[in-house]
Scaffold this motif. Structure first.
Motif, short mmCIF file in Angstrom:
data_model
loop_
_atom_site.label_atom_id
_atom_site.label_comp_id
_atom_site.label_asym_id
_atom_site.label_seq_id
_atom_site.Cartn_x
_atom_site.Cartn_y
_atom_site.Cartn_z
N ALA A 199 0.87 -1.18 0.00
CA ALA A 199 0.00 0.00 0.00
C ALA A 199 0.90 1.23 0.00
N PRO A 200 0.40 2.36 -0.46
CA PRO A 200 1.22 3.58 -0.42
C PRO A 200 1.64 3.92 1.00
N VAL A 201 2.84 4.46 1.15
CA VAL A 201 3.34 4.85 2.46
C VAL A 201 2.86 6.27 2.74
N ASN A 202 2.26 6.44 3.91
CA ASN A 202 1.78 7.79 4.23
C ASN A 202 2.88 8.59 4.93
N ARG A 203 2.61 9.83 5.18
CA ARG A 203 3.61 10.75 5.73
C ARG A 203 4.12 10.31 7.10
N GLU A 204 3.20 9.88 7.95
CA GLU A 204 3.59 9.49 9.31
C GLU A 204 4.49 8.25 9.29
N GLU A 205 4.17 7.28 8.43
CA GLU A 205 4.99 6.09 8.33
C GLU A 205 6.39 6.42 7.80
N ALA A 206 6.44 7.30 6.82
CA ALA A 206 7.73 7.70 6.27
C ALA A 206 8.57 8.44 7.30
N ARG A 207 7.93 9.32 8.05
CA ARG A 207 8.64 10.06 9.09
C ARG A 207 9.15 9.13 10.19
N ALA A 208 8.34 8.15 10.57
CA ALA A 208 8.75 7.19 11.60
C ALA A 208 9.93 6.34 11.10
N ALA A 209 9.90 5.94 9.84
CA ALA A 209 11.01 5.18 9.28
C ALA A 209 12.28 6.01 9.25
N LEU A 210 12.15 7.29 8.94
CA LEU A 210 13.31 8.17 8.93
C LEU A 210 13.89 8.32 10.32
N GLU A 211 13.05 8.47 11.31
CA GLU A 211 13.52 8.58 12.69
C GLU A 211 14.21 7.30 13.15
N ARG A 212 13.66 6.14 12.77
CA ARG A 212 14.31 4.87 13.13
C ARG A 212 15.68 4.76 12.47
N SER A 213 15.75 5.19 11.21
CA SER A 213 17.03 5.14 10.49
C SER A 213 18.05 6.06 11.14
N ARG A 214 17.64 7.25 11.51
CA ARG A 214 18.55 8.20 12.17
C ARG A 214 19.01 7.68 13.53
N ALA A 215 18.09 7.08 14.27
CA ALA A 215 18.46 6.53 15.57
C ALA A 215 19.44 5.36 15.42
N ARG A 216 19.21 4.52 14.42
CA ARG A 216 20.11 3.39 14.17
C ARG A 216 21.51 3.87 13.79
N ARG A 217 21.56 4.89 12.93
CA ARG A 217 22.88 5.44 12.54
C ARG A 217 23.56 6.11 13.71
N ALA A 218 22.80 6.81 14.56
CA ALA A 218 23.39 7.48 15.72
C ALA A 218 23.95 6.46 16.71
N SER A 219 23.26 5.33 16.84
CA SER A 219 23.74 4.32 17.80
C SER A 219 25.00 3.61 17.32
N THR A 220 25.20 3.55 16.00
CA THR A 220 26.40 2.89 15.47
C THR A 220 27.54 3.87 15.28
N GLY A 221 27.27 5.16 15.42
CA GLY A 221 28.32 6.16 15.30
C GLY A 221 28.60 6.62 13.89
N ASP A 222 27.68 6.35 12.97
CA ASP A 222 27.89 6.80 11.58
C ASP A 222 27.51 8.24 11.39
#
Length: 61
Positions: free
Chosen positions: A38-61
């Motif tokens: 199904a199409p990704v809505n704005r909230e889902e995209a924003r949540a995925a972006l936040e998860r990605s940023r948190a994952r990168r911050a935890s690994t030190g990238d």
């Protein structure tokens, strides 16, 4: 008389691709991508972006 530098270099004919060939490459690349159920809505995209940023911050990238 010295020749001036060429601003627009002509490619060898073997390097040139026509619009049809380039379109076919792009189309095949699009078809290789997995389709979303199904199409990704704005909230889902924003949540995925936040998860990605948190994952990168935890690994030190």
């Amino acid at each position: 008389m010295a020749s001036l530098p060429r601003l627009f270099h002509r490619r060898r004919p073997a390097d040139r691709k026509g619009i049809r060939e380039r379109s076919a490459v792009v189309r095949s690349a699009e078809l290789a991508l997995p389709a979303f159920a199904a199409p990704v809505n704005r909230e889902e995209a924003r949540a995925a972006l936040e998860r990605s940023r948190a994952r990168r911050a935890s690994t030190g990238d």
